[in-house]
Design a protein around this motif. Structure first.
Motif, PDB file in Angstrom:
ATOM      1  N   ALA A 205      96.629 102.916 -30.690  1.00  0.00           N
ATOM      2  CA  ALA A 205      98.004 102.462 -30.505  1.00  0.00           C
ATOM      3  C   ALA A 205      98.036 101.468 -29.356  1.00  0.00           C
ATOM      4  N   VAL A 206      99.000 100.522 -29.412  1.00  0.00           N
ATOM      5  CA  VAL A 206      99.228  99.635 -28.269  1.00  0.00           C
ATOM      6  C   VAL A 206      99.497 100.548 -27.072  1.00  0.00           C
ATOM      7  N   PRO A 207      99.012 100.311 -25.886  1.00  0.00           N
ATOM      8  CA  PRO A 207      98.265  99.171 -25.355  1.00  0.00           C
ATOM      9  C   PRO A 207      96.751  99.199 -25.584  1.00  0.00           C
ATOM     10  N   PHE A 208      96.244 100.222 -26.288  1.00  0.00           N
ATOM     11  CA  PHE A 208      94.785 100.319 -26.406  1.00  0.00           C
ATOM     12  C   PHE A 208      94.289  99.964 -27.799  1.00  0.00           C
ATOM     13  N   ASP A 209      95.074  99.220 -28.575  1.00  0.00           N
ATOM     14  CA  ASP A 209      94.651  98.933 -29.945  1.00  0.00           C
ATOM     15  C   ASP A 209      93.777  97.685 -30.004  1.00  0.00           C
ATOM     16  N   VAL A 210      92.923  97.501 -28.988  1.00  0.00           N
ATOM     17  CA  VAL A 210      92.107  96.285 -28.927  1.00  0.00           C
ATOM     18  C   VAL A 210      91.250  96.075 -30.165  1.00  0.00           C
ATOM     19  N   SER A 211      90.829  97.177 -30.813  1.00  0.00           N
ATOM     20  CA  SER A 211      89.923  97.001 -31.945  1.00  0.00           C
ATOM     21  C   SER A 211      90.667  96.537 -33.187  1.00  0.00           C
ATOM     22  N   GLU A 212      91.996  96.710 -33.203  1.00  0.00           N
ATOM     23  CA  GLU A 212      92.738  96.281 -34.388  1.00  0.00           C
ATOM     24  C   GLU A 212      93.648  95.092 -34.116  1.00  0.00           C
ATOM     25  N   ALA A 213      93.985  94.895 -32.838  1.00  0.00           N
ATOM     26  CA  ALA A 213      94.848  93.815 -32.379  1.00  0.00           C
ATOM     27  C   ALA A 213      95.221  92.784 -33.438  1.00  0.00           C
ATOM     28  N   LYS A 214      96.384  92.954 -34.044  1.00  0.00           N
ATOM     29  CA  LYS A 214      96.669  92.115 -35.213  1.00  0.00           C
ATOM     30  C   LYS A 214      96.853  90.658 -34.877  1.00  0.00           C
ATOM     31  N   THR A 215      97.384  90.335 -33.689  1.00  0.00           N
ATOM     32  CA  THR A 215      97.590  88.921 -33.383  1.00  0.00           C
ATOM     33  C   THR A 215      96.313  88.262 -32.893  1.00  0.00           C
ATOM     34  N   GLU A 216      95.300  89.065 -32.533  1.00  0.00           N
ATOM     35  CA  GLU A 216      94.059  88.466 -32.044  1.00  0.00           C
ATOM     36  C   GLU A 216      93.000  88.422 -33.140  1.00  0.00           C
ATOM     37  N   ILE A 217      92.714  89.599 -33.721  1.00  0.00           N
ATOM     38  CA  ILE A 217      91.622  89.633 -34.689  1.00  0.00           C
ATOM     39  C   ILE A 217      92.081  90.215 -36.035  1.00  0.00           C
ATOM     40  N   ILE A 218      93.381  90.046 -36.344  1.00  0.00           N
ATOM     41  CA  ILE A 218      93.913  90.420 -37.666  1.00  0.00           C
ATOM     42  C   ILE A 218      93.467  91.810 -38.105  1.00  0.00           C
ATOM     43  N   TYR A 219      93.779  92.825 -37.355  1.00  0.00           N
ATOM     44  CA  TYR A 219      93.464  94.224 -37.695  1.00  0.00           C
ATOM     45  C   TYR A 219      91.956  94.499 -37.715  1.00  0.00           C
ATOM     46  N   GLY A 220      91.160  93.586 -37.163  1.00  0.00           N
ATOM     47  CA  GLY A 220      89.712  93.817 -37.004  1.00  0.00           C
ATOM     48  C   GLY A 220      89.039  94.418 -38.214  1.00  0.00           C
ATOM     49  N   PRO A 221      88.629  95.696 -38.124  1.00  0.00           N
ATOM     50  CA  PRO A 221      87.872  96.314 -39.216  1.00  0.00           C
ATOM     51  C   PRO A 221      88.636  96.329 -40.539  1.00  0.00           C
ATOM     52  N   LEU A 222      89.965  96.379 -40.465  1.00  0.00           N
ATOM     53  CA  LEU A 222      90.740  96.531 -41.704  1.00  0.00           C
ATOM     54  C   LEU A 222      90.996  95.196 -42.395  1.00  0.00           C
ATOM     55  N   VAL A 223      90.463  94.092 -41.827  1.00  0.00           N
ATOM     56  CA  VAL A 223      90.884  92.775 -42.299  1.00  0.00           C
ATOM     57  C   VAL A 223      90.607  92.543 -43.780  1.00  0.00           C
ATOM     58  N   GLU A 224      89.488  93.072 -44.293  1.00  0.00           N
ATOM     59  CA  GLU A 224      89.164  92.823 -45.699  1.00  0.00           C
ATOM     60  C   GLU A 224      89.620  93.960 -46.615  1.00  0.00           C
ATOM     61  N   TYR A 225      90.158  95.016 -46.047  1.00  0.00           N
ATOM     62  CA  TYR A 225      90.525  96.163 -46.890  1.00  0.00           C
ATOM     63  C   TYR A 225      91.898  95.983 -47.513  1.00  0.00           C
ATOM     64  N   SER A 226      92.009  96.382 -48.766  1.00  0.00           N
ATOM     65  CA  SER A 226      93.314  96.334 -49.418  1.00  0.00           C
ATOM     66  C   SER A 226      93.355  97.428 -50.467  1.00  0.00           C
ATOM     67  N   GLY A 227      94.492  97.601 -51.080  1.00  0.00           N
ATOM     68  CA  GLY A 227      94.621  98.552 -52.172  1.00  0.00           C
ATOM     69  C   GLY A 227      94.287  99.977 -51.771  1.00  0.00           C
TER      70      GLY A 227
END
Lengths: 323, 407
Positions: A205-227
């Motif tokens: 969760a913000v403030p510690f969501d550095v690994s997903e940071a949507k405005t910086e690295i577009i959800y990081g690990p989740l970037v290619e996941y869908s469906g």
């Protein structure tokens, strides 16, 4: 290995199987409540409380897309494993409270399952072949080192205090003392603070969501996941949040212990604990993500090693001294 | 690490390959960007080592379109160069035409132009502050800032009938007047706004926000002068420039005593942010002064705009205004038939976007969005023609000489 006080083996198995749908419903429901409160605190109307269910069903019905560059087996299997491990961690906790049973070392198992689910998410992301997934992976690994150490030490202080690694023994200790663990012992109070500080990082969760940071690295690990894969990851995250908050409230703030021996109110105790978990969810996940800006990796790491780690070390020392 | 690489012509060459380097595409579609720009960022771990800025994703050929339209049609066309500073573009264009046609708009019209101008500056700065808060993950501040911005958009709607493209300017004046009740309403909105902006100012001084904004994205003063950056980006680096004071237009000459130019020396993201917040207070002040000394009289010299258009002879003029993002320049060349033979728009984003490279190099990946946002780029204004080969990804930017030859 069951050290149960109350339940028969069959009862325990029934309760365990029952907990899976309960975990599913409650984790998504709490997620919805979290989103609604977050929205209201920002003067927005917010989604309906059952929005996570809609999302889950909608995502399940969508096309499965695997990027050409991804190593497809890892990419597709990990969402299921992540969801399974975090649901299992909640299920173990729920079963213990509902049936009054647990096995030696189950707290260790829960700790590993929780860490597992977040590690699996990031490995899945890094297998996608997307550079943002790789950055998310390296950030998450840094964060894991930052918050898992204080979290583990916090567990350790509890083990020292209750002289056991069994979850139900922690509850029994509180029932015997007739008070919450965090109120009864100074070491446990410190340990509880360290544990609660680790929840936002573990929940990404913000403030510690550095690994997903949507405005910086577009959800990081989740970037290619869908469906369906994304649906499973969302479920994994919600139930691991539930597991963390539920664990924190039963381990340190077992409220039913204040009212009698707790022998006759297992279901009641469970519901009280769930409500407490919701309150902890609000305090440790919803509030920080509403009132803070996102930190950078270095800043978050520094916070955990300067604030949370010394606290948990103090907790272990105090606990070893018998305070 | 040394690697042998075979070049195109069969020669082999020693090339140093750094495997810790990662080239990440940032944009043109990215949640941190409100408009399409593409940055090819080379990073080593989290540190940025090189940046390549690629423009051209939203080129619409407005300058070319303008040459096929008459002067009045172009007025509505240039309004659509940018959604946020639409009034700046029309003011700049109309001023040039009025210069050529020697049309003198009435005092009241100039004051009303300035009023909308400053309202637009407030709305643009609030927009940017919200985006900045969003980039650093502070969604609550983002929501609050945009909530405040709504009150300005409501004012626009009440004064001109439109929230974004106000169509306030016309040749020789403005199209809409404000009456006494409207003046009072603007006054009360400004009073509330002052309170809210103070809150936003306090929130930006919060420690968790400062941690993200301070000491990132430095642009030194000499570098800022060398790259000719303009507006709040330049003023955040200690360059004391503002068209409103240096080349007063509209009613700014009368209002010279009523505002000061905010300059911060530090040159980081926080300085640029603070310049904008303090400019909000200045703008509120200007608006209150405008309403206090609003002169009476007509709001335009002539109701029939076609008649006015015919009065504009062949000629050329340069016009300057201080748009919310900085100096905006129009070069207008009219022909005898009431049309344009050349329209040149130089938007503030073109020089400002060049400042991104010195700001970004040496920072972390986490700082990219907030640094980009801090120059407040408006890509729709800035784009030129780029031809992209969809198969190879090769790009060729066409400059004026190539275009002229093909024509």
């Amino acid at each position: 290995m069951f050290c149960g006080v109350k339940g028969e083996t069959m009862d325990v198995i029934t309760a365990f199987l029952l907990t899976f749908p309960i975990v599913f419903v409650i984790s998504l429901l709490f997620d919805g409540i979290d989103r609604k409160i977050h929205a209201r605190m920002q003067r927005r109307v917010g989604p309906p409380i059952i929005q996570p269910f809609y999302d889950f069903i909608k995502l399940l019905n969508k096309e499965r897309i695997v990027p050409a560059m991804a190593s497809s087996q890892i990419f597709t299997v990990l969402p299921t494993l992540a969801a399974a491990s975090s649901i299992l961690s909640s299920a173990i906790l729920f079963t213990s409270v509902m049936s009054g049973t647990s096995f030696g070392g189950d707290l260790v198992v829960v700790f590993y399952l929780l860490a597992m689910s977040s590690v699996l998410v990031t490995i899945g992301g890094s297998s996608s072949g997307n550079p943002y997934g790789a950055i998310g992976f390296s950030r998450k690994m840094t964060m894991l080192i930052a918050y898992e150490v204080p979290l583990l030490l916090s567990f350790l202080s509890v083990f020292l205090k209750i002289n056991s690694t069994s979850y139900y023994n922690a509850i029994l200790t509180q029932v015997k003392v007739g008070s919450m663990l965090a109120l009864a012992f100074p070491s446990m109070a410190v340990s509880a603070v360290a544990f609660l500080l680790c929840i936002p990082a573990a929940a990404d969760a913000v403030p510690f969501d550095v690994s997903e940071a949507k405005t910086e690295i577009i959800y990081g690990p989740l970037v290619e996941y869908s469906g369906p894969y994304l649906a499973l990851f969302k479920l994994a995250k919600a139930s691991s949040n539930l597991s963390l908050t539920f664990l924190a409230c039963t381990l340190f703030f077992y409220l039913p212990a204040l009212f009698g021996d707790g022998d006759s109110l297992w279901l009641g105790a469970f519901i009280v604990c769930l409500l407490l978990a919701l309150i902890l969810w609000f305090l440790t996940i919803t509030v920080p993500r509403t009132v803070f800006a996102r930190m950078k990796v270095g800043q978050a790491f520094k916070f955990y090693w300067i604030v949370a780690l010394p606290l948990s070390v103090i907790a272990v020392v105090l606990s070893a001294l018998g305070l | 690490m040394k690697n042998m690489v075979t070049e195109k012509h069969g020669e082999t060459k020693d090339v140093e390959v750094d495997y810790a380097r990662l080239r990440i595409p940032f944009g043109p579609v990215h949640p941190a960007l409100k408009e399409p720009v593409s940055l090819r960022v080379t990073v080593r771990k989290e540190e940025i080592v090189d940046v390549d800025i690629v423009l051209g994703h939203v080129h619409r050929g407005i300058e070319g379109l303008a040459e096929n339209r008459n002067l009045v049609q172009t007025l509505y066309l240039v309004e659509r160069v940018c959604g946020i500073c639409s009034h700046s573009h029309t003011t700049c264009y109309v001023q040039a035409l009025e210069e050529i046609g020697e049309i003198k708009p009435p005092e009241r019209a100039l004051y009303l132009r300035t009023l909308i101008f400053e309202l637009e500056r407030i709305h643009s700065h609030l927009f940017l502050l919200g985006v900045l808060a969003y980039e650093i993950g502070f969604d609550t501040l983002f929501m609050f800032t945009w909530h405040v911005r709504e009150s300005i958009l409501d004012l626009f709607e009440k004064i001109t009938g439109n929230r974004v493209h106000h169509s306030m300017n016309t040749l020789g004046g403005v199209r809409w007047d404000v009456d006494q009740s409207m003046v009072e309403e603007i006054m009360s909105t400004m009073k509330n706004l002052h309170k809210y902006v103070q809150q936003i100012h306090d929130s930006f001084q919060d420690k968790s926000v400062e941690k993200r904004l301070c000491d990132v994205g430095f642009l030194a003063k000499d570098e800022a002068i060398r790259l000719c950056v303009v507006g709040p980006t330049a003023r955040g680096s200690g360059v004391d420039m503002d068209v409103r004071r240096d080349h007063p237009y509209a009613a700014y000459n009368d209002l010279r005593e009523d505002f000061s130019v905010v300059v911060k020396e530090k040159g980081d993201v926080y300085a640029r942010t603070e310049v904008r917040i303090l400019e909000l207070f200045e703008s509120i002040n200007i608006i209150q002064k405008i309403l206090a000394k609003l002169p009476g009289g007509n709001i335009r010299v002539e109701d029939n705009i076609i008649k006015l258009m015919r009065r504009i002879p062949q000629g050329e003029a340069i016009s300057l205004v201080e748009a919310p993002r900085g100096e905006l320049l129009y070069f207008v060349k009219t022909n005898v038939k009431g049309g344009l033979s050349r329209l040149k728009i130089r938007t503030p984003t073109i020089p400002n976007v060049l400042g991104l490279k010195p700001m970004l190099v040496g920072c972390e990946i986490a700082d990219i969005p907030v640094i980009i946002a801090s120059v407040d780029p408006c890509m729709a204004c800035a784009n030129r023609i780029t031809v992209v080969d969809a198969v190879t990804g090769e790009e060729e930017t066409m400059d004026t000489s190539v275009l002229r030859r093909k024509r």
